[in-house]
Design a protein around this motif. Sequence first.
Motif, PDB file in Angstrom:
ATOM      1  N   LYS A  99     -17.858   3.512  10.087  1.00 24.42           N
ATOM      2  CA  LYS A  99     -16.398   3.573  10.177  1.00 24.42           C
ATOM      3  C   LYS A  99     -15.749   2.951   8.960  1.00 24.42           C
ATOM      4  CE  LYS A  99     -15.903   3.592  15.192  1.00 24.42           C
ATOM      5  NZ  LYS A  99     -15.921   2.669  16.339  1.00 24.42           N
ATOM      6  N   SER A 100     -16.258   1.806   8.579  1.00 27.77           N
ATOM      7  CA  SER A 100     -15.578   1.116   7.476  1.00 27.77           C
ATOM      8  C   SER A 100     -15.802   1.855   6.168  1.00 27.77           C
ATOM      9  CB  SER A 100     -16.031  -0.343   7.386  1.00 27.77           C
ATOM     10  OG  SER A 100     -17.333  -0.420   6.880  1.00 27.77           O
ATOM     11  N   LEU A 101     -16.961   2.506   6.041  1.00 28.50           N
ATOM     12  CA  LEU A 101     -17.182   3.294   4.823  1.00 28.50           C
ATOM     13  C   LEU A 101     -16.199   4.444   4.744  1.00 28.50           C
ATOM     14  CD1 LEU A 101     -18.634   4.160   2.312  1.00 28.50           C
ATOM     15  CD2 LEU A 101     -20.374   5.244   3.710  1.00 28.50           C
ATOM     16  N   ILE A 102     -16.096   5.174   5.826  1.00 28.49           N
ATOM     17  CA  ILE A 102     -15.178   6.314   5.847  1.00 28.49           C
ATOM     18  C   ILE A 102     -13.748   5.866   5.578  1.00 28.49           C
ATOM     19  CG2 ILE A 102     -13.971   7.654   7.615  1.00 28.49           C
ATOM     20  CD1 ILE A 102     -16.035   9.260   6.298  1.00 28.49           C
ATOM     21  N   SER A 103     -13.368   4.762   6.183  1.00 33.17           N
ATOM     22  CA  SER A 103     -11.971   4.380   5.991  1.00 33.17           C
ATOM     23  C   SER A 103     -11.749   3.860   4.584  1.00 33.17           C
ATOM     24  CB  SER A 103     -11.544   3.361   7.043  1.00 33.17           C
ATOM     25  OG  SER A 103     -12.169   2.137   6.803  1.00 33.17           O
ATOM     26  N   LYS A 104     -12.803   3.307   4.002  1.00 36.88           N
ATOM     27  CA  LYS A 104     -12.692   2.886   2.609  1.00 36.88           C
ATOM     28  C   LYS A 104     -12.452   4.100   1.713  1.00 36.88           C
ATOM     29  CE  LYS A 104     -16.156   1.504   0.034  1.00 36.88           C
ATOM     30  NZ  LYS A 104     -17.470   0.878  -0.190  1.00 36.88           N
ATOM     31  N   LEU A 105     -13.184   5.156   1.988  1.00 34.75           N
ATOM     32  CA  LEU A 105     -13.024   6.367   1.181  1.00 34.75           C
ATOM     33  C   LEU A 105     -11.660   7.006   1.420  1.00 34.75           C
ATOM     34  CD1 LEU A 105     -16.567   7.943   1.523  1.00 34.75           C
ATOM     35  CD2 LEU A 105     -15.654   6.488  -0.284  1.00 34.75           C
ATOM     36  N   ALA A 106     -11.229   6.972   2.690  1.00 37.77           N
ATOM     37  CA  ALA A 106      -9.931   7.567   3.014  1.00 37.77           C
ATOM     38  C   ALA A 106      -8.805   6.817   2.315  1.00 37.77           C
ATOM     39  CB  ALA A 106      -9.721   7.553   4.523  1.00 37.77           C
ATOM     40  N   GLU A 107      -9.001   5.515   2.169  1.00 42.57           N
ATOM     41  CA  GLU A 107      -7.942   4.693   1.578  1.00 42.57           C
ATOM     42  C   GLU A 107      -7.556   5.159   0.181  1.00 42.57           C
ATOM     43  OE1 GLU A 107      -8.808   0.474   1.467  1.00 42.57           O
ATOM     44  OE2 GLU A 107      -8.734   0.506   3.666  1.00 42.57           O
ATOM     45  N   LYS A 108      -8.566   5.572  -0.569  1.00 46.52           N
ATOM     46  CA  LYS A 108      -8.270   5.952  -1.937  1.00 46.52           C
ATOM     47  C   LYS A 108      -7.277   7.107  -1.957  1.00 46.52           C
ATOM     48  CE  LYS A 108     -10.098   7.447  -6.266  1.00 46.52           C
ATOM     49  NZ  LYS A 108     -10.918   8.526  -6.837  1.00 46.52           N
ATOM     50  N   SER A 109      -7.558   8.089  -1.131  1.00 41.67           N
ATOM     51  CA  SER A 109      -6.684   9.247  -1.066  1.00 41.67           C
ATOM     52  C   SER A 109      -5.302   8.847  -0.538  1.00 41.67           C
ATOM     53  CB  SER A 109      -7.366  10.291  -0.195  1.00 41.67           C
ATOM     54  OG  SER A 109      -6.458  11.081   0.477  1.00 41.67           O
ATOM     55  N   ALA A 110      -5.288   8.006   0.492  1.00 40.01           N
ATOM     56  CA  ALA A 110      -4.008   7.558   1.039  1.00 40.01           C
ATOM     57  C   ALA A 110      -3.214   6.791  -0.006  1.00 40.01           C
ATOM     58  CB  ALA A 110      -4.248   6.700   2.277  1.00 40.01           C
ATOM     59  N   GLY A 111      -3.906   6.047  -0.823  1.00 38.70           N
ATOM     60  CA  GLY A 111      -3.229   5.281  -1.864  1.00 38.70           C
ATOM     61  C   GLY A 111      -2.501   6.189  -2.844  1.00 38.70           C
ATOM     62  N   LYS A 112      -3.180   7.256  -3.227  1.00 40.90           N
ATOM     63  CA  LYS A 112      -2.558   8.236  -4.119  1.00 40.90           C
ATOM     64  C   LYS A 112      -1.299   8.805  -3.481  1.00 40.90           C
ATOM     65  CE  LYS A 112      -5.268  11.552  -5.571  1.00 40.90           C
ATOM     66  NZ  LYS A 112      -6.438  12.462  -5.815  1.00 40.90           N
ATOM     67  N   MET A 113      -1.435   9.149  -2.221  1.00 43.23           N
ATOM     68  CA  MET A 113      -0.274   9.715  -1.524  1.00 43.23           C
ATOM     69  C   MET A 113       0.871   8.724  -1.462  1.00 43.23           C
ATOM     70  SD  MET A 113      -1.883  11.710   1.695  1.00 43.23           S
ATOM     71  CE  MET A 113      -3.249  12.829   1.479  1.00 43.23           C
ATOM     72  N   ALA A 114       0.532   7.507  -1.132  1.00 41.14           N
ATOM     73  CA  ALA A 114       1.581   6.491  -0.995  1.00 41.14           C
ATOM     74  C   ALA A 114       2.324   6.314  -2.311  1.00 41.14           C
ATOM     75  CB  ALA A 114       0.967   5.174  -0.533  1.00 41.14           C
ATOM     76  N   THR A 115       1.589   6.381  -3.403  1.00 37.87           N
ATOM     77  CA  THR A 115       2.240   6.241  -4.703  1.00 37.87           C
ATOM     78  C   THR A 115       3.272   7.333  -4.921  1.00 37.87           C
ATOM     79  OG1 THR A 115       0.148   5.394  -5.555  1.00 37.87           O
ATOM     80  CG2 THR A 115       1.797   6.054  -7.176  1.00 37.87           C
TER      81      THR A 115
END
Lengths: 161, 161
Positions: A99-115
């Motif tokens: 779970k934590s691996l997947i969410s770590k990977l998801a974060e990167k994409s979410a970060g781009k979106m948030a920007t």
Amino acid sequence: MKEQVKQIIGLLEDIIYNFSAHDMGDNCCENISHGEFRALRVISRMKRCTMQDIAKNIAVTKSGATRIISRLGEKKLARRITDKNDGRVCCVQLSKNGKSLISKLAEKSAGKMATILSAMKPDMRQILLIGLKTFVETSHNKNINNNTLKKSSKKSLKPYK
Amino acid sequence: MKEQVKQIIGLLEDIIYNFSAHDMGDNCCENISHGEFRALRVISRMKRCTMQDIAKNIAVTKSGATRIISRLGEKKLARRITDKNDGRVCCVQLSKNGKSLISKLAEKSAGKMATILSAMKPDMRQILLIGLKTFVETSHNKNINNNTLKKSSKKSLKPYK
DNA sequence: AAATATTAGTTGACTTAATCAACCATTCTT
DNA sequence: AAGAATGGTTGATTAAGTCAACTAATATTT
């Protein structure tokens, strides 16, 4: 097709292209293969995920799925659990690490979106939100997604070479 | 993070998940592998596509890219063309077959989208269109995409196992 | 401009991941 | 209860990707 629809499709395709995990290699520091990565994503997306669900969704044979899940098991990222109601099927779940691996990977994409989003005006974000909500709701009503459900002819399910 | 932004991100992630080619296997009747498929998509997206572009974008080594392109060459889906300005680099392009294959695959996804969109009210489509346009434009201004450009430290580019 | 260093891509030997087909074990049919 | 069907696994093999050493073209030094 109407110009308006065409435009929306083009934009959505751009977004999907830019944000989908086609460049997963860079992010994905832990040594997991493409297949393992795709499997992890599928598992994380489904409430109940059988071997065949994985096989179908990531386009491998069921033996391929077996092997992928075995590897994910060894890496402590996922585990098998025999289904209570049907002793044949085994449900795959993510471990805490998975779970934590997947969410770590998801974060990167979410970060781009948030920007991007934070550079937009709040009103415009609201417009986007409403439009997307409607789109997603409509897609659920139309049952366009959930590729696990639509069972076409058994024969043509896995058209290998 | 603001609730509004969170919601938008969630919706975008849903859309990306449902439309990204993670289930390419079903569509992809011609016998091409995952790597070949991903390479085709990258090529189709770039005006000028070198071996290293492919390698970086689909997360394989450059020898991996060489082999993938060789296979695509044998299948008449792509071809190498030595760069005019630099005899070392070889640019990869889609053949006619390659183009039509990619667009055939793209059509399926577009078809799903069109179904959903046609079930939405025109006004709502307009709202969605405006929101998406702004999002994509903003992302271009912010240079969030174009993962081929951002060159980080040469050493860490390919962090294999 | 000759010598050296970089860079882009390829090739051989090898490892890893996936397939195919045959196989259990469990459930469904009749 | 016997036979068919389903879900998943295993052995043998093939395909796909890596690593390291290499060739050829361009850049840089001297």
